[in-house]
Motif scaffolding. Structure first.
Motif, short mmCIF file in Angstrom:
data_model
loop_
_atom_site.label_atom_id
_atom_site.label_comp_id
_atom_site.label_asym_id
_atom_site.label_seq_id
_atom_site.Cartn_x
_atom_site.Cartn_y
_atom_site.Cartn_z
N CYS A 44 -121.36 27.69 -73.69
CA CYS A 44 -120.17 27.94 -74.51
C CYS A 44 -120.22 27.09 -75.77
O CYS A 44 -120.61 25.92 -75.74
CB CYS A 44 -118.93 27.61 -73.69
SG CYS A 44 -117.39 27.87 -74.59
N HIS A 46 -117.78 25.96 -77.41
CA HIS A 46 -116.70 24.96 -77.50
C HIS A 46 -117.23 23.60 -77.03
O HIS A 46 -117.57 22.76 -77.85
CB HIS A 46 -115.50 25.44 -76.67
CG HIS A 46 -114.37 24.47 -76.66
ND1 HIS A 46 -113.59 24.27 -75.55
CD2 HIS A 46 -113.90 23.64 -77.62
CE1 HIS A 46 -112.67 23.35 -75.84
NE2 HIS A 46 -112.83 22.96 -77.08
N LEU A 47 -117.39 23.42 -75.74
CA LEU A 47 -117.88 22.12 -75.25
C LEU A 47 -118.99 22.31 -74.22
O LEU A 47 -119.21 21.44 -73.38
CB LEU A 47 -116.72 21.33 -74.63
CG LEU A 47 -115.67 20.83 -75.64
CD1 LEU A 47 -114.46 20.24 -74.92
CD2 LEU A 47 -116.27 19.80 -76.60
N GLY A 48 -119.66 23.44 -74.30
CA GLY A 48 -120.86 23.62 -73.48
C GLY A 48 -120.62 24.13 -72.08
O GLY A 48 -121.50 24.00 -71.22
N GLY A 49 -119.49 24.72 -71.83
CA GLY A 49 -119.21 25.27 -70.49
C GLY A 49 -120.19 26.38 -70.13
O GLY A 49 -120.76 27.03 -71.00
N CYS A 63 -114.99 31.82 -70.66
CA CYS A 63 -115.54 30.54 -70.24
C CYS A 63 -114.68 29.91 -69.16
O CYS A 63 -113.45 29.89 -69.28
CB CYS A 63 -115.64 29.60 -71.45
SG CYS A 63 -116.29 27.97 -71.02
N TRP A 65 -114.25 26.85 -68.44
CA TRP A 65 -113.69 25.52 -68.70
C TRP A 65 -112.36 25.56 -69.44
O TRP A 65 -111.39 24.97 -69.02
CB TRP A 65 -114.70 24.66 -69.46
CG TRP A 65 -115.82 24.17 -68.58
CD1 TRP A 65 -116.03 24.51 -67.27
CD2 TRP A 65 -116.86 23.24 -68.92
NE1 TRP A 65 -117.15 23.86 -66.79
CE2 TRP A 65 -117.67 23.07 -67.78
CE3 TRP A 65 -117.18 22.56 -70.10
CZ2 TRP A 65 -118.78 22.24 -67.78
CZ3 TRP A 65 -118.29 21.73 -70.09
CH2 TRP A 65 -119.08 21.56 -68.95
N HIS A 66 -112.30 26.23 -70.59
CA HIS A 66 -111.04 26.26 -71.34
C HIS A 66 -110.70 27.65 -71.86
O HIS A 66 -109.84 27.79 -72.72
CB HIS A 66 -111.08 25.30 -72.53
CG HIS A 66 -111.72 23.98 -72.24
ND1 HIS A 66 -113.04 23.72 -72.52
CD2 HIS A 66 -111.23 22.88 -71.65
CE1 HIS A 66 -113.34 22.48 -72.12
NE2 HIS A 66 -112.27 21.96 -71.60
N GLY A 67 -111.41 28.67 -71.37
CA GLY A 67 -110.96 30.03 -71.62
C GLY A 67 -111.39 30.68 -72.92
O GLY A 67 -110.84 31.72 -73.28
N TRP A 68 -112.32 30.09 -73.65
CA TRP A 68 -112.82 30.83 -74.82
C TRP A 68 -113.38 32.17 -74.35
O TRP A 68 -114.00 32.25 -73.29
CB TRP A 68 -113.92 30.04 -75.54
CG TRP A 68 -113.39 28.99 -76.48
CD1 TRP A 68 -112.21 28.31 -76.38
CD2 TRP A 68 -114.06 28.50 -77.65
NE1 TRP A 68 -112.10 27.42 -77.42
CE2 TRP A 68 -113.22 27.50 -78.21
CE3 TRP A 68 -115.28 28.78 -78.27
CZ2 TRP A 68 -113.57 26.81 -79.37
CZ3 TRP A 68 -115.62 28.09 -79.42
CH2 TRP A 68 -114.77 27.12 -79.97
S1 FES Z 1 -116.32 24.72 -72.97
FE1 FES Z 1 -115.96 26.84 -73.02
S2 FES Z 1 -113.91 27.02 -73.58
FE2 FES Z 1 -114.27 24.88 -73.61
#
Ligand code: FES
Length: 101
Positions: A44, A46-49, A63, A65-68
């Motif tokens: 991902c 965002h932060l690698g999820g 994703c 982790w945080h839904g992207w």
């Molecule tokens: S790591 Fe994917 S939405 Fe934050």
């Protein structure tokens, strides 16, 4: 780049789910959206999820982790079409799933 074997057809994710597969140094997320498969980079933006541990909702890969959300065809995020994960060509031959990385 040549196509290489990622997995077997029988290992592909069920309808409207995702699954992750190791591929050399990378991990690939295969998404099954309404019976159409796509191969995306698993990381991902965002932060690698791990996208391949997420879900498919309303035609998007989400994703865990945080839904992207990502369009499985273009790899673009829903909130910014210029942010894209790589989408790799894939094909199924003789029960093998091949990707071009
Ligand atoms: S790591 Fe994917 S939405 Fe934050």
């Amino acid at each position: 780049m040549p196509f290489r074997k990622l997995t077997s057809r029988s290992e592909l994710p069920a309808l409207n789910t995702v699954r992750e597969f190791p591929c050399g140094e990378k991990t690939i997320c295969i998404a099954n959206m309404n019976g159409t498969f796509s191969a995306l980079d698993n990381v991902c933006l965002h932060l690698g999820g791990p996208l391949g541990e997420g879900t498919v909702e309303h035609g998007k890969v989400v994703c865990p982790w945080h839904g992207w959300q990502y369009d499985p065809r273009s790899g673009a995020t829903t909130h910014n079409p210029n942010l894209k994960v790589a989408v790799y060509p894939m094909k199924i031959e003789n029960g093998d799933v091949l990707v071009e990385i």
